[in-house]
Design a protein around this motif. Structure first.
Motif, short mmCIF file in Angstrom:
data_model
loop_
_atom_site.label_atom_id
_atom_site.label_comp_id
_atom_site.label_asym_id
_atom_site.label_seq_id
_atom_site.Cartn_x
_atom_site.Cartn_y
_atom_site.Cartn_z
N CYS A 61 0.78 -1.14 0.45
CA CYS A 61 -0.18 -0.41 0.41
C CYS A 61 0.51 1.44 0.14
CB CYS A 61 -0.97 0.13 1.26
SG CYS A 61 -0.04 -0.41 2.83
N GLU A 62 -0.26 2.15 -0.26
CA GLU A 62 0.47 3.56 -0.13
C GLU A 62 1.25 3.82 0.90
OE1 GLU A 62 -0.34 8.70 -0.84
OE2 GLU A 62 -1.70 6.90 -0.23
N LYS A 63 1.54 3.77 2.03
CA LYS A 63 2.16 4.28 3.32
C LYS A 63 2.84 2.63 4.30
CE LYS A 63 2.39 8.82 2.11
NZ LYS A 63 3.03 9.53 1.61
N GLU A 64 3.03 2.10 3.24
CA GLU A 64 3.20 0.47 4.53
C GLU A 64 3.88 1.23 5.66
OE1 GLU A 64 3.81 -3.90 3.83
OE2 GLU A 64 4.39 -2.91 2.19
N VAL A 65 3.67 0.50 6.74
CA VAL A 65 4.60 0.63 8.02
C VAL A 65 4.61 -0.62 8.54
CG1 VAL A 65 2.78 2.74 9.33
CG2 VAL A 65 2.40 0.24 9.28
N ASN A 66 5.49 -0.81 9.16
CA ASN A 66 6.06 -2.19 8.90
C ASN A 66 6.09 -2.39 10.72
OD1 ASN A 66 7.92 -4.15 9.60
ND2 ASN A 66 9.69 -2.58 10.20
#
Length: 161
Positions: free
Chosen positions: A78-83
């Motif tokens: 996705c656009e702003k994938e977090v870890n």
């Protein structure tokens, strides 16, 4: 004997995130470190959680907001994938897959993202906050002493991309 002036401890990440000016400074710092999605995610969840206390907010609106958070920050690629840890991401994606696009089926609740928000807070605190304060600590600490944190009605939220 000389009196040693009492020194206020440096600001905490929580204080920085609750203050508009310091939050924007931390966002800019994270952006320079290619990690702005973390603070954006944290804030999206913070706003999501606050929606539960607002009058007139429908279950459908909450479900649609939750789906938007998953689509912007959690789905693979996705656009702003977090870890996030695998199991945390899997739990949220399972809820997303049980929901429907219209937001009618209420599968998301106030607790849905709480652990993930905590994980990202810890990640920011561990990986970015110490260096941010090393570079900006005196400025941030003095600003936080001068300007009280805005209450929720005065808060300005990041919409920076």
């Amino acid at each position: 004997l000389r009196a040693v002036p009492e020194r206020k401890p440096p600001a905490s990440l929580d204080e920085v995130l609750r203050n508009e000016g310091s939050r924007i400074s931390f966002y800019r710092y994270c952006k320079n470190k290619f990690a702005a999605e973390n603070i954006m995610f944290w804030e999206a969840i913070d706003q999501y959680e606050k929606r539960f206390t607002e009058s007139g907010v429908t279950s459908r609106e909450i479900q649609l907001r939750a789906r938007a958070i998953v689509e912007r920050f959690i789905l693979d690629g996705c656009e702003k994938e977090v870890n996030l840890e695998y199991h945390r991401r899997s739990e949220i994606i399972q809820a997303y897959n049980r929901s429907d696009e219209e937001g009618v089926e209420p599968v998301f609740d106030k607790q849905t993202f709480r652990a993930a928000k905590g994980d990202i807070f810890n990640l920011m605190n561990t990986n970015f906050f110490a260096e941010f304060m090393l570079r900006n600590g005196d400025l941030i600490s003095s600003a936080l002493r001068r300007i009280p944190a805005a209450d929720d009605s005065d808060a300005v939220h990041l919409t920076v991309t």
